[in-house]
Design a protein around this motif. Structure first.
Motif, mmCIF file in Angstrom:
data_model
loop_
_atom_site.group_PDB
_atom_site.id
_atom_site.type_symbol
_atom_site.label_atom_id
_atom_site.label_comp_id
_atom_site.label_asym_id
_atom_site.label_seq_id
_atom_site.Cartn_x
_atom_site.Cartn_y
_atom_site.Cartn_z
ATOM 1 N N LYS A 126 -19.185 77.772 47.936
ATOM 2 C CA LYS A 126 -19.439 79.055 47.292
ATOM 3 C C LYS A 126 -19.656 80.125 48.356
ATOM 4 N N MET A 127 -18.943 81.240 48.233
ATOM 5 C CA MET A 127 -19.149 82.324 49.199
ATOM 6 C C MET A 127 -18.969 83.705 48.590
ATOM 7 N N ASP A 128 -19.007 83.789 47.265
ATOM 8 C CA ASP A 128 -18.783 85.081 46.615
ATOM 9 C C ASP A 128 -19.936 86.061 46.833
ATOM 10 N N ASP A 129 -21.066 85.579 47.366
ATOM 11 C CA ASP A 129 -22.198 86.457 47.652
ATOM 12 C C ASP A 129 -22.059 87.170 48.999
ATOM 13 N N LEU A 130 -21.096 86.782 49.810
ATOM 14 C CA LEU A 130 -20.936 87.359 51.147
ATOM 15 C C LEU A 130 -20.148 88.668 51.086
ATOM 16 N N ARG A 131 -20.411 89.565 52.038
ATOM 17 C CA ARG A 131 -19.699 90.830 52.157
ATOM 18 C C ARG A 131 -19.351 91.049 53.620
ATOM 19 N N ALA A 132 -18.168 91.589 53.852
ATOM 20 C CA ALA A 132 -17.687 91.808 55.218
ATOM 21 C C ALA A 132 -18.494 92.890 55.924
ATOM 22 N N ARG A 133 -18.691 92.658 57.212
ATOM 23 C CA ARG A 133 -19.292 93.668 58.077
ATOM 24 C C ARG A 133 -18.624 93.577 59.442
ATOM 25 N N GLN A 134 -18.783 94.607 60.222
ATOM 26 C CA GLN A 134 -18.175 94.623 61.549
ATOM 27 C C GLN A 134 -19.172 94.141 62.599
ATOM 28 N N PHE A 135 -18.669 93.373 63.558
ATOM 29 C CA PHE A 135 -19.470 92.920 64.692
ATOM 30 C C PHE A 135 -19.902 94.139 65.506
ATOM 31 N N ILE A 136 -21.157 94.137 65.949
ATOM 32 C CA ILE A 136 -21.680 95.222 66.780
ATOM 33 C C ILE A 136 -22.402 94.627 67.983
ATOM 34 N N ALA A 137 -22.550 95.422 69.021
ATOM 35 C CA ALA A 137 -23.188 94.950 70.257
ATOM 36 C C ALA A 137 -24.598 94.421 69.999
ATOM 37 N N ARG A 138 -25.310 94.980 69.053
ATOM 38 C CA ARG A 138 -26.668 94.539 68.748
ATOM 39 C C ARG A 138 -26.714 93.078 68.270
ATOM 40 N N ASP A 139 -25.560 92.556 67.817
ATOM 41 C CA ASP A 139 -25.516 91.153 67.384
ATOM 42 C C ASP A 139 -25.848 90.196 68.517
ATOM 43 N N PHE A 140 -25.620 90.604 69.746
ATOM 44 C CA PHE A 140 -25.986 89.745 70.878
ATOM 45 C C PHE A 140 -27.489 89.487 70.917
ATOM 46 N N ALA A 141 -28.272 90.450 70.480
ATOM 47 C CA ALA A 141 -29.725 90.289 70.464
ATOM 48 C C ALA A 141 -30.209 89.600 69.188
ATOM 49 N N ARG A 142 -29.454 89.699 68.118
ATOM 50 C CA ARG A 142 -29.877 89.166 66.825
ATOM 51 C C ARG A 142 -29.562 87.684 66.640
ATOM 52 N N PHE A 143 -28.637 87.141 67.447
ATOM 53 C CA PHE A 143 -28.196 85.758 67.270
ATOM 54 C C PHE A 143 -28.347 84.959 68.555
ATOM 55 N N ASP A 144 -28.489 83.641 68.370
ATOM 56 C CA ASP A 144 -28.635 82.725 69.507
ATOM 57 C C ASP A 144 -27.306 82.106 69.917
ATOM 58 N N LEU A 145 -26.338 82.148 69.016
ATOM 59 C CA LEU A 145 -25.029 81.573 69.266
ATOM 60 C C LEU A 145 -24.004 82.356 68.454
ATOM 61 N N ILE A 146 -22.953 82.818 69.127
ATOM 62 C CA ILE A 146 -21.879 83.565 68.469
ATOM 63 C C ILE A 146 -20.609 82.741 68.603
ATOM 64 N N LEU A 147 -19.965 82.499 67.459
ATOM 65 C CA LEU A 147 -18.785 81.638 67.434
ATOM 66 C C LEU A 147 -17.564 82.410 66.960
ATOM 67 N N ALA A 148 -16.546 82.438 67.799
ATOM 68 C CA ALA A 148 -15.296 83.143 67.509
ATOM 69 C C ALA A 148 -14.271 82.169 66.936
ATOM 70 N N MET A 149 -13.460 82.666 66.025
ATOM 71 C CA MET A 149 -12.450 81.822 65.385
ATOM 72 C C MET A 149 -11.200 81.629 66.240
ATOM 73 N N ASP A 150 -10.955 82.543 67.185
ATOM 74 C CA ASP A 150 -9.818 82.376 68.091
ATOM 75 C C ASP A 150 -10.076 83.142 69.392
ATOM 76 N N ALA A 151 -9.184 82.977 70.344
ATOM 77 C CA ALA A 151 -9.377 83.571 71.669
ATOM 78 C C ALA A 151 -9.365 85.097 71.625
ATOM 79 N N ASP A 152 -8.563 85.700 70.754
ATOM 80 C CA ASP A 152 -8.552 87.164 70.643
ATOM 81 C C ASP A 152 -9.907 87.670 70.167
ATOM 82 N N ASN A 153 -10.475 87.001 69.155
ATOM 83 C CA ASN A 153 -11.803 87.390 68.668
ATOM 84 C C ASN A 153 -12.828 87.251 69.787
ATOM 85 N N LEU A 154 -12.742 86.160 70.546
ATOM 86 C CA LEU A 154 -13.679 85.927 71.640
ATOM 87 C C LEU A 154 -13.608 87.061 72.660
#
Length: 144
Positions: A60-88
């Motif tokens: 189930k994922m209908d509760d999720l909504r898209a948002r854009q990655f921002i630099a502040r996410d580096f401080a908010r998360f302990d691990l960031i996982l990219a789906m492909d090399a371009d995203n990385l």
């Protein structure tokens, strides 16, 4: 403290929300989120055909909504996982000076695919789900 995990793809309507939903089913004790490196779909729910494919597997994922990655996410998360090399690369381009948060490919955790192909373009929603489920299982075990 629980590991805070962020899943990132291009538009945050196929791969990363699916990865978040699959992983939160395995590890509901860990805080998660997902984002896209582009702002094409901000505020939108996951892509209908992706939701349909996931729903067939009980995800189930209908509760999720898209948002854009921002630099502040580096401080908010302990691990960031990219789906492909371009995203990385796009994530790393926003890394603030001194930010030590690891950024890795999601497939490093249990899939030999090397990347999660974007089903928005490939139309292979089940194939993407197979890769996501394998990587999510590996990640859940790695964070035990």
């Amino acid at each position: 403290m629980a590991t805070r995990v962020l899943f990132v793809c291009l538009g945050n309507i196929c791969r990363s929300p699916t990865a978040e939903a699959v992983f939160r089913g395995l590890r509901p004790d860990l805080p998660t989120d997902s984002a896209g490196t582009a702002g094409y779909h901000v505020g939108e729910p996951p892509y209908g055909p992706m939701q349909a494919a996931a729903r067939k597997r009980g995800i189930k994922m209908d509760d999720l909504r898209a948002r854009q990655f921002i630099a502040r996410d580096f401080a908010r998360f302990d691990l960031i996982l990219a789906m492909d090399a371009d995203n990385l690369r796009n994530i790393e381009a926003l890394r603030p000076a001194g930010a030590a948060t690891p950024v890795r490919l999601f497939t490093d955790f249990g899939s030999d695919a090397g990347a999660v192909p974007d089903p928005y373009y490939t139309r292979d929603f089940d194939g993407a789900l197979d890769i996501i489920e394998a990587a999510a299982q590996g990640l859940a075990e790695a964070l035990d």
